[in-house]
Design a protein around this motif. Structure first.
Motif, mmCIF file in Angstrom:
data_model
loop_
_atom_site.group_PDB
_atom_site.id
_atom_site.type_symbol
_atom_site.label_atom_id
_atom_site.label_comp_id
_atom_site.label_asym_id
_atom_site.label_seq_id
_atom_site.Cartn_x
_atom_site.Cartn_y
_atom_site.Cartn_z
ATOM 1 N N THR A 130 99.311 26.682 61.210
ATOM 2 C CA THR A 130 98.848 26.093 59.949
ATOM 3 C C THR A 130 99.994 25.406 59.207
ATOM 4 O O THR A 130 99.844 24.282 58.703
ATOM 5 N N ASP A 131 101.150 26.066 59.157
ATOM 6 C CA ASP A 131 102.302 25.470 58.469
ATOM 7 C C ASP A 131 102.842 24.254 59.223
ATOM 8 O O ASP A 131 103.364 23.314 58.620
ATOM 9 N N THR A 132 102.700 24.274 60.547
ATOM 10 C CA THR A 132 103.121 23.119 61.342
ATOM 11 C C THR A 132 102.233 21.918 61.031
ATOM 12 O O THR A 132 102.713 20.789 60.901
ATOM 13 N N ALA A 155 113.259 11.659 60.219
ATOM 14 C CA ALA A 155 111.855 12.038 60.024
ATOM 15 C C ALA A 155 111.060 11.875 61.320
ATOM 16 O O ALA A 155 110.210 12.709 61.646
ATOM 17 N N ASN A 156 111.323 10.812 62.051
ATOM 18 C CA ASN A 156 110.626 10.604 63.331
ATOM 19 C C ASN A 156 110.992 11.676 64.352
ATOM 20 O O ASN A 156 110.148 12.110 65.138
ATOM 21 N N ILE A 157 112.238 12.098 64.348
ATOM 22 C CA ILE A 157 112.664 13.178 65.248
ATOM 23 C C ILE A 157 111.930 14.476 64.902
ATOM 24 O O ILE A 157 111.454 15.199 65.784
ATOM 25 N N ILE A 158 111.829 14.754 63.609
ATOM 26 C CA ILE A 158 111.120 15.958 63.150
ATOM 27 C C ILE A 158 109.642 15.881 63.527
ATOM 28 O O ILE A 158 109.055 16.857 64.011
ATOM 29 N N ALA A 159 109.034 14.716 63.307
ATOM 30 C CA ALA A 159 107.614 14.538 63.635
ATOM 31 C C ALA A 159 107.371 14.778 65.126
ATOM 32 O O ALA A 159 106.392 15.422 65.522
ATOM 33 N N LEU A 162 107.528 18.495 65.845
ATOM 34 C CA LEU A 162 106.336 19.194 65.354
ATOM 35 C C LEU A 162 105.129 18.931 66.253
ATOM 36 O O LEU A 162 104.353 19.845 66.565
ATOM 37 N N ARG A 163 104.978 17.682 66.688
ATOM 38 C CA ARG A 163 103.862 17.357 67.590
ATOM 39 C C ARG A 163 104.019 18.090 68.915
ATOM 40 O O ARG A 163 103.031 18.598 69.470
ATOM 41 N N SER A 164 105.239 18.145 69.407
ATOM 42 C CA SER A 164 105.500 18.840 70.667
ATOM 43 C C SER A 164 105.163 20.325 70.547
ATOM 44 O O SER A 164 104.617 20.934 71.471
ATOM 45 N N LYS A 165 105.459 20.898 69.398
ATOM 46 C CA LYS A 165 105.158 22.316 69.174
ATOM 47 C C LYS A 165 103.648 22.563 69.169
ATOM 48 O O LYS A 165 103.163 23.524 69.759
ATOM 49 N N LYS A 166 102.921 21.662 68.516
ATOM 50 C CA LYS A 166 101.460 21.783 68.500
ATOM 51 C C LYS A 166 100.873 21.592 69.898
ATOM 52 O O LYS A 166 99.933 22.289 70.290
ATOM 53 N N GLU A 167 101.431 20.652 70.644
ATOM 54 C CA GLU A 167 100.968 20.412 72.013
ATOM 55 C C GLU A 167 101.190 21.650 72.875
ATOM 56 O O GLU A 167 100.322 22.041 73.660
ATOM 57 N N ASP A 202 93.684 14.095 73.807
ATOM 58 C CA ASP A 202 94.313 14.101 72.480
ATOM 59 C C ASP A 202 95.811 13.818 72.511
ATOM 60 O O ASP A 202 96.376 13.344 71.527
ATOM 61 N N HIS A 203 96.446 14.128 73.641
ATOM 62 C CA HIS A 203 97.897 13.966 73.722
ATOM 63 C C HIS A 203 98.279 13.157 74.970
ATOM 64 O O HIS A 203 98.913 13.678 75.891
ATOM 65 N N PRO A 204 97.908 11.888 75.022
ATOM 66 C CA PRO A 204 98.130 11.081 76.234
ATOM 67 C C PRO A 204 99.597 10.919 76.614
ATOM 68 O O PRO A 204 99.920 10.741 77.780
ATOM 69 N N GLY A 205 100.492 10.973 75.642
ATOM 70 C CA GLY A 205 101.908 10.788 75.947
ATOM 71 C C GLY A 205 102.703 12.083 75.944
ATOM 72 O O GLY A 205 103.929 12.066 75.902
#
Length: 275
Positions: A130-132, A155-159, A162-167, A202-205
């Motif tokens: 949820t926090d992610t 910011a792009n590195i952080i994003a 975060l996306r990688s963590k959700k994936e 949802d995560h093609p890349g």
């Protein structure tokens, strides 16, 4: 002996200085006057003593609402929470700063530090995300709003992180369904296949795309091998298609040996239908 005396006097001076500083801090903290609190808060902030600066800013911030120094006070006040690693409060206070001073020269920095505060609260991938989700929404909003900011690259590195963590979280859930499908009900294999299909869509890349395609082969094979005769042929064919997709996108897949073993089981069963 001389060196010992020098060390002693140096230590004594440090103690006296610290006691004097603490005494001054306690005196100003209890004082009702705003100016001494402001001056000492600025002094502590510049020296990196953010904990004591925070305490003073906390007392004077409400008094500076609508005043010329208010913008400066509220930014430093917000930033002291970030510096002392109270990220929940830092994120909240930076949001308040942006609402009060949307055209501030510090707006970009405040937006970034606010988003980064939520990033700092993001847990490891195995926990609730949820926090992610909140951090990703904040950092993406910053990227969209301040494309020329000096913090844009970070910011792009952080994003991306975060996306990688959700994936990874989504993949781990699908893998768990795959494992359960081997030992419990076939419904788990069905859930695994659906989750893996959603992941790929949802995560093609994603860096985990190869893993997802392999686990679909595994889940599909397990489902097919344990299905009733009425459904078995179609599911065997689907499992073979899953293998073909893995090889199509990853010809040198790291799962080659395991995938080939699953294909062998699929083709062995398919021979029964070719007869």
């Amino acid at each position: 002996m001389f060196l010992n005396m020098r060390s002693y006097f140096f230590f004594l001076i440090v103690i006296i200085t610290l006691n004097s500083s603490c005494s001054e801090y306690q005196k100003v903290l209890k004082n009702e006057e705003i100016k001494p609190k402001y001056d000492l808060a600025e002094k502590f902030y510049k020296e990196g003593d953010f904990k004591r600066a925070n305490r003073l800013y906390e007392q004077i911030a409400p008094k500076y609402i609508g005043k010329p120094q208010g913008e400066r006070v509220f930014f430093f006040y917000s930033n002291t929470y970030y510096k002392i690693k109270d990220y929940n409060t830092a994120g909240y206070q930076f949001e308040r700063f942006l609402k009060s001073y949307p055209k501030s020269d510090k707006a970009s920095e405040a937006a970034f530090l606010g988003a980064k505060s939520y990033y700092k609260l993001s847990p490891i991938h195995s926990l609730d995300q949820t926090d992610t989700d909140k951090a990703l929404a904040k950092i993406q909003n910053f990227i969209n709003t301040y494309p020329d900011s000096e913090y844009f690259s970070e910011a792009n590195i952080i994003a991306k992180e975060l996306r990688s963590k959700k994936e990874r979280k989504d993949l781990e859930i699908a893998k768990q369904f795959t494992k359960l499908g081997e030992f419990y009900t076939l419904d788990n294999s069905v859930s695994a296949i659906a989750a893996l299909d959603n992941f790929v869509t949802d995560h093609p890349g994603s860096i985990y795309r190869e893993d997802a395609l392999y686990y679909k082969v595994k889940a599909s094979t397990n489902l097919a091998l344990n299905s009733t005769e009425r459904k078995k042929l179609k599911r065997l064919e689907n499992a073979k298609v899953a293998y073909t997709n893995l090889k199509k996108y990853f010809p040198e897949t790291k799962y080659q040996k395991k995938a080939d073993n699953l294909l062998g089981k699929i083709e062995k069963e398919l021979k029964n239908y070719s007869k």
